[in-house]
Enzyme design. Sequence first.
Site, PDB file in Angstrom:
ATOM      1  N   CYS A 121       0.687  -1.262  -0.028  1.00 33.96           N
ATOM      2  CA  CYS A 121       0.013  -0.014  -0.083  1.00 33.96           C
ATOM      3  C   CYS A 121       1.034   1.350   0.052  1.00 33.96           C
ATOM      4  O   CYS A 121       0.662   2.015  -0.834  1.00 33.96           O
ATOM      5  CB  CYS A 121      -0.969   0.028   1.197  1.00 33.96           C
ATOM      6  SG  CYS A 121      -2.158   1.491   1.267  1.00 33.96           S
ATOM      7  N   CYS A 122       1.894   1.359   0.954  1.00 30.77           N
ATOM      8  CA  CYS A 122       2.742   2.619   0.956  1.00 30.77           C
ATOM      9  C   CYS A 122       3.533   2.405  -0.551  1.00 30.77           C
ATOM     10  O   CYS A 122       3.896   3.535  -0.824  1.00 30.77           O
ATOM     11  CB  CYS A 122       3.855   2.460   1.900  1.00 30.77           C
ATOM     12  SG  CYS A 122       3.397   2.764   3.644  1.00 30.77           S
ATOM     13  N   CYS A 230       7.875   3.993   5.872  1.00 35.96           N
ATOM     14  CA  CYS A 230       6.800   3.847   4.812  1.00 35.96           C
ATOM     15  C   CYS A 230       7.822   3.529   3.468  1.00 35.96           C
ATOM     16  O   CYS A 230       7.292   2.726   2.567  1.00 35.96           O
ATOM     17  CB  CYS A 230       6.019   5.047   4.346  1.00 35.96           C
ATOM     18  SG  CYS A 230       7.129   6.519   4.198  1.00 35.96           S
TER      19      CYS A 230
END
Length: 237
Positions: A121-122, A230
């Site tokens: 997702c990051c 992240c």
Amino acid sequence: MVRTASLEELGWIAEQSRRLEGCSPEEILTWAVERYFPRFTMATGLGPEGCVIISMLAKIEPRSYIFNLDTGYQFRETLELRDRMNEKYGIQIDLQRPELSVLDYERLHGGPVYTHDSDRCCHDRKIAVLHRVAMDYDAWATGIRRDQSPTRADTPIVKWDKKFGLVKVSPLACWTKKDVWKRILDEQVPYNPLHDQNYPSVGCQPCTRAVQPGEDERAGRWSGSTKTECGLHTGKD
Ligand code: SF4
């Protein structure tokens, strides 16, 4: 394709980093602007450090391109802070977004990806976007401080960021959290109201919680997992 640096360039960058050690953040930013503007940029999550750097850049070179990686999962308070910063400093913090909206992204993957694969997702909602923006620039500023976490303790003032093919400048590397908040209070720099509600570090809403007394200031990020960054500021990814 991500740009690479020659050995000569790497040596020069290391030398500049040593030379700038002990300089003030304003002196470091002035050096970066003189050397790289208009191919100088800043990505900000609008944390306390980012807001302080923006307040400095607004005086040094207000035309610097500043942007926020708008994942679609940010807190309302963060987006409102962007508006307040724009208004106070007469600048325009751009929003850089992934190609897919949150709705389309979650539809494609059968639901939120952060629940089971936060690295993915990051990558999709931050890293890929920064890669796209980085192509137009030679250097970027970040708000990293050495005392934020063990993974940031060795941050140089200037380094070659091989992941994005940019020179990475960290003007607040030597500052403490106290230094940052002193500047915010002294100069009334706008900040995220969530910091007054035990959120010392604010990222995306689904991956951020308030911290308990005594916890590391980044303990509320990806809590319950081994993830601490992240991927913007690590060699990983
Ligand atoms: S912080 Fe969470 S929601 Fe935001 S991009 Fe990373 S995994 Fe996705």
